[in-house]
Design an enzyme around this catalytic site. Structure first.
Site, PDB file in Angstrom:
ATOM      1  N   TYR A  30     -34.811  19.993  12.230  1.00 32.41           N
ATOM      2  CA  TYR A  30     -34.121  20.758  12.583  1.00 32.41           C
ATOM      3  C   TYR A  30     -32.465  20.875  12.771  1.00 32.41           C
ATOM      4  O   TYR A  30     -31.873  21.966  12.036  1.00 32.41           O
ATOM      5  CB  TYR A  30     -34.456  20.465  14.766  1.00 32.41           C
ATOM      6  CG  TYR A  30     -33.558  21.508  15.840  1.00 32.41           C
ATOM      7  CD1 TYR A  30     -33.963  22.792  15.680  1.00 32.41           C
ATOM      8  CD2 TYR A  30     -32.880  20.692  16.306  1.00 32.41           C
ATOM      9  CE1 TYR A  30     -33.202  23.634  16.141  1.00 32.41           C
ATOM     10  CE2 TYR A  30     -32.442  21.702  17.010  1.00 32.41           C
ATOM     11  CZ  TYR A  30     -32.102  23.119  17.271  1.00 32.41           C
ATOM     12  OH  TYR A  30     -31.664  23.623  18.374  1.00 32.41           O
ATOM     13  N   SER A 112     -25.659  26.324  25.000  1.00 29.68           N
ATOM     14  CA  SER A 112     -26.451  27.874  24.558  1.00 29.68           C
ATOM     15  C   SER A 112     -27.033  27.834  25.996  1.00 29.68           C
ATOM     16  O   SER A 112     -27.424  26.324  26.981  1.00 29.68           O
ATOM     17  CB  SER A 112     -27.129  26.804  23.551  1.00 29.68           C
ATOM     18  OG  SER A 112     -28.301  27.554  23.856  1.00 29.68           O
ATOM     19  N   TYR A 135     -29.063  33.531  25.002  1.00 30.34           N
ATOM     20  CA  TYR A 135     -30.123  34.712  24.400  1.00 30.34           C
ATOM     21  C   TYR A 135     -31.060  35.553  25.822  1.00 30.34           C
ATOM     22  O   TYR A 135     -31.156  35.260  26.697  1.00 30.34           O
ATOM     23  CB  TYR A 135     -31.011  33.379  23.834  1.00 30.34           C
ATOM     24  CG  TYR A 135     -30.704  33.160  22.744  1.00 30.34           C
ATOM     25  CD1 TYR A 135     -30.730  33.088  20.737  1.00 30.34           C
ATOM     26  CD2 TYR A 135     -29.904  31.281  22.607  1.00 30.34           C
ATOM     27  CE1 TYR A 135     -29.910  32.352  20.690  1.00 30.34           C
ATOM     28  CE2 TYR A 135     -29.914  30.883  21.678  1.00 30.34           C
ATOM     29  CZ  TYR A 135     -29.409  30.923  20.850  1.00 30.34           C
ATOM     30  OH  TYR A 135     -29.446  30.083  19.646  1.00 30.34           O
ATOM     31  N   THR A 161     -25.174  36.262  22.195  1.00 33.50           N
ATOM     32  CA  THR A 161     -25.388  35.739  20.906  1.00 33.50           C
ATOM     33  C   THR A 161     -26.475  37.521  19.852  1.00 33.50           C
ATOM     34  O   THR A 161     -27.615  38.250  20.579  1.00 33.50           O
ATOM     35  CB  THR A 161     -26.792  34.788  20.184  1.00 33.50           C
ATOM     36  OG1 THR A 161     -25.706  33.690  20.634  1.00 33.50           O
ATOM     37  CG2 THR A 161     -27.151  34.427  18.963  1.00 33.50           C
ATOM     38  N   ARG A 170     -38.403  29.030   9.896  1.00 37.18           N
ATOM     39  CA  ARG A 170     -37.597  28.263   9.321  1.00 37.18           C
ATOM     40  C   ARG A 170     -39.168  26.980   8.620  1.00 37.18           C
ATOM     41  O   ARG A 170     -39.382  26.316   9.809  1.00 37.18           O
ATOM     42  CB  ARG A 170     -37.066  27.273  10.367  1.00 37.18           C
ATOM     43  CG  ARG A 170     -36.246  28.702  11.036  1.00 37.18           C
ATOM     44  CD  ARG A 170     -35.364  27.797  12.144  1.00 37.18           C
ATOM     45  NE  ARG A 170     -34.077  28.638  12.818  1.00 37.18           N
ATOM     46  CZ  ARG A 170     -34.365  29.054  14.288  1.00 37.18           C
ATOM     47  NH1 ARG A 170     -33.923  27.522  14.538  1.00 37.18           N
ATOM     48  NH2 ARG A 170     -33.148  29.734  14.444  1.00 37.18           N
ATOM     49  N   LYS A 215     -21.798  36.730  19.544  1.00 36.38           N
ATOM     50  CA  LYS A 215     -21.814  36.237  18.180  1.00 36.38           C
ATOM     51  C   LYS A 215     -23.042  36.241  17.093  1.00 36.38           C
ATOM     52  O   LYS A 215     -24.475  36.807  18.055  1.00 36.38           O
ATOM     53  CB  LYS A 215     -22.954  34.502  18.929  1.00 36.38           C
ATOM     54  CG  LYS A 215     -22.254  33.548  17.883  1.00 36.38           C
ATOM     55  CD  LYS A 215     -22.869  32.071  18.282  1.00 36.38           C
ATOM     56  CE  LYS A 215     -22.795  31.253  17.816  1.00 36.38           C
ATOM     57  NZ  LYS A 215     -24.496  31.156  16.547  1.00 36.38           N
ATOM     58  N   HIS A 239     -25.772  32.451  12.226  1.00 29.39           N
ATOM     59  CA  HIS A 239     -26.450  31.184  12.984  1.00 29.39           C
ATOM     60  C   HIS A 239     -26.483  30.245  12.138  1.00 29.39           C
ATOM     61  O   HIS A 239     -27.686  29.102  12.098  1.00 29.39           O
ATOM     62  CB  HIS A 239     -27.709  32.228  13.266  1.00 29.39           C
ATOM     63  CG  HIS A 239     -28.393  31.403  14.120  1.00 29.39           C
ATOM     64  ND1 HIS A 239     -27.846  32.395  15.958  1.00 29.39           N
ATOM     65  CD2 HIS A 239     -29.390  31.029  15.031  1.00 29.39           C
ATOM     66  CE1 HIS A 239     -28.895  31.965  17.438  1.00 29.39           C
ATOM     67  NE2 HIS A 239     -29.700  30.762  16.287  1.00 29.39           N
ATOM     68  N   ARG A 242     -29.915  29.375   9.770  1.00 31.08           N
ATOM     69  CA  ARG A 242     -31.260  29.487  10.425  1.00 31.08           C
ATOM     70  C   ARG A 242     -32.336  30.991  10.110  1.00 31.08           C
ATOM     71  O   ARG A 242     -32.603  30.782  11.333  1.00 31.08           O
ATOM     72  CB  ARG A 242     -30.531  29.093  11.660  1.00 31.08           C
ATOM     73  CG  ARG A 242     -30.428  27.869  11.480  1.00 31.08           C
ATOM     74  CD  ARG A 242     -30.383  27.406  12.890  1.00 31.08           C
ATOM     75  NE  ARG A 242     -29.482  25.515  12.983  1.00 31.08           N
ATOM     76  CZ  ARG A 242     -30.176  24.839  12.978  1.00 31.08           C
ATOM     77  NH1 ARG A 242     -31.177  24.271  12.547  1.00 31.08           N
ATOM     78  NH2 ARG A 242     -29.623  23.689  13.428  1.00 31.08           N
TER      79      ARG A 242
END
Length: 364
Positions: A30, A112, A135, A161, A170, A215, A239, A242
């Site tokens: 991850y 975050s 987020y 973001t 992913r 961002k 990111h 990602r």
């Protein structure tokens, strides 16, 4: 203040190695992985590796100062610890430990919203400048509540973001059937998908005194719109590779962002910045600060807050070396005249800044 790890970790790649040994393999993947083909992730590093230095000599560099400032506070390096989700998976203290490491290292941090800890507890963890990163998981009133909560808790600025309107594939996680607990618990993605300039303006207008950062800006066009809409800072980021696959590397995009901003806002950048030399390159291109993501998480996983502080110490050593050999003594002296395009030499990957690591250490 010293980390106390000066003899245990004498190079950054030793910290990376220790993190890999100590982390669960799924969490390691991850941390180091990107989306689908991981092309954007590799281009992040490639964009930095294609920049070479143009040193000047016979200058007095006996007193080198790599410090900067953010939000009126002096910081040791032009560095912010970037927002990373579920820091608790790297070390039990999560955001509190990161705040302690940022405070001890005297750099800025963004925390975050993907955390199990109360933001009031995190902000008390260290004395350095702190920005809360969100987020979007609700409507405009929900976002406004998060802004008020963060400002009341003592954060210095607020970051939204904007490059996660669709969650990416992913494949390191997918192929291992690894479902991240924090991802499984996430709700409200439809609000992120619908979030637009109109929504940002509505929230901004409710808080005219709040410094807003966006961002995930990846073009000069969006940097221009951000400035027109009154942001305090534009954060050039993909990111960490990602989100959108086959994107450009951040260091390739940065000059376009700086040109579009034209001094109207601060500029931050992240994307595979792993060495002191990388930070110097970003400042030469016009960035105000560099965001560190994976790199400080290696320190966090290796040795907690002291590990983060040790990362900062080693970056400072590297920056002083580079600045001295370039012939400058302060960040204000750096500009585009100290860099040029050249051919990369390392096999590009998430750890190509650490050639002494075995390439198999990339994990999957």
């Amino acid at each position: 203040m010293a980390s106390g790890l000066e003899s245990e970790f004498v190079t950054l790649h030793e910290i990376v190695k220790a993190a890999k040994i100590r982390l669960n393999p799924n969490i390691w993947d991850y941390l180091i992985g990107g989306t689908e083909t991981e092309t954007t992730l590799r281009r992040n590093r490639l964009a930095l590796d294609t920049i070479a230095f143009k040193p000047r000599v016979l200058r007095d560099v006996s007193n080198i100062d790599p410090s900067s400032e953010i939000l009126g506070k002096k910081i040791r390096l032009p560095v912010m610890l970037a927002p990373v989700g579920s820091l608790e998976s790297f070390e039990a203290g999560g955001g509190i430990t990161v705040a302690q490491g940022a405070g001890a290292g005297n750099v800025g941090m963004l925390i975050s919203s993907v955390t199990t800890l109360k933001l009031q507890d995190i902000v008390k963890g260290g004395a350095g400048p702190k920005i809360y990163q969100l987020y979007v998981r609700g409507d405009d009133a929900w976002v406004a509540d998060r802004v008020k909560e963060a400002m009341d808790a003592g954060y210095d600025a607020f970051c939204i973001t904007v490059d996660t309107q669709v969650y990416s594939r992913r494949e390191r996680d997918i192929a291992k059937r690894f479902v991240k607990s924090w991802r499984a618990a996430a709700t409200g993605q439809d609000h992120q998908a619908a979030f637009s300039w109109k929504n940002f303006i509505a929230v901004r207008d409710k808080f005219p005194d709040v410094k807003f950062m966006l961002k995930g800006i990846g073009t000069g066009e969006d940097a221009e719109l951000a400035c027109q809409n009154g942001v305090w800072a534009v954060y050039c980021s993909n990111h960490g590779g990602r989100q959108l696959d086959h994107g450009r590397g951040s260091a390739e995009v940065l000059p376009e962002i700086v040109e579009a901003v034209a001094g109207r806002a601060k500029v931050a950048v992240d994307g595979s910045f792993s060495r002191g030399s990388d930070i110097v390159k970003a400042i030469c291109m016009g960035a105000d600060w560099v965001g560190l993501g994976r790199l400080y998480c290696y320190g966090l996983a290796a040795a907690g807050a002291a590990g983060i502080e040790r990362v900062i110490e080693l970056l400072e050593e590297e920056m002083r070396e580079v600045m001295g050999l370039l012939g400058v003594t302060s960040l204000s002296q750096l500009d585009k005249s100290y860099i040029a395009r050249s051919m990369p030499t390392n096999l590009t990957g998430v750890h190509s800044a650490f050639p002494l690591l075995n390439l198999q250490d990339e994990g999957y």
